[in-house]
Design an enzyme around this catalytic site. Structure first.
Site, PDB file in Angstrom:
ATOM      1  N   CYS A  41       4.876  -6.920  -7.145  1.00 22.95           N
ATOM      2  CA  CYS A  41       3.881  -6.867  -6.079  1.00 22.95           C
ATOM      3  C   CYS A  41       3.268  -5.469  -5.932  1.00 22.95           C
ATOM      4  CB  CYS A  41       4.490  -7.328  -4.758  1.00 22.95           C
ATOM      5  SG  CYS A  41       5.648  -6.165  -4.039  1.00 22.95           S
ATOM      6  N   CYS A  43       2.921  -3.606  -3.273  1.00 20.28           N
ATOM      7  CA  CYS A  43       3.635  -2.617  -2.453  1.00 20.28           C
ATOM      8  C   CYS A  43       4.818  -2.023  -3.206  1.00 20.28           C
ATOM      9  CB  CYS A  43       4.041  -3.172  -1.098  1.00 20.28           C
ATOM     10  SG  CYS A  43       5.190  -4.527  -1.106  1.00 20.28           S
TER      11      CYS A  43
END
Length: 133
Positions: A41, A43
């Site tokens: 992902c 983040c």
């Protein structure tokens, strides 16, 4: 595709745990462990991996072990690692500080999302001081 994402933590000194048995062997040892649940992902790429590695580069954190599992890849190893998180909801990424196999601090996805690596490094360092210092 995930090789560079794995290498980012391996290059920082993390051992990749690929099986549930490897997870248990690492986390049941005495001492302090930093476990990162890695992820593809955004983040994880923008915050978690750079933030954790920045915290380690600063030199204040002293762990006996640095280990990682990769969510979505080694699903059984990741599930086993999360068993140590005492009922916390599974998120990706995660960073856990354990002492003698017991969770003392857990950073979840919201702790990484929209936070700069410097903020994440500061947060991890503060948690280390509070729980192990």
């Amino acid at each position: 595709m995930v090789a560079p994402m794995r290498e980012e933590l391996i290059d920082a000194g993390f051992q990749q745990l690929l099986t549930p048995d490897q997870v248990d062997a690492a986390l049941q040892q005495p001492g302090t462990t930093l476990l990162v649940v890695n992820s593809v992902c955004g983040c994880a790429a923008a915050g978690a991996r750079p933030g954790v590695t920045e915290a380690l580069r600063r030199g204040e954190l002293r762990f006996d072990r640095l280990v990682t599992v990769f969510a979505g890849m080694e699903k059984e190893a990741t599930a086993q690692a999360r068993e140590y998180f005492e009922g916390a909801q599974p998120t990706s990424p995660q960073a856990a500080i354990l002492k003698d196999g017991q969770l003392v601090h857990l950073m979840q996805r919201p702790d990484f999302l929209n936070h700069a690596p410097e903020e994440i490094a500061a947060s991890l360092t503060a948690a280390y001081r509070r729980t192990l210092g």
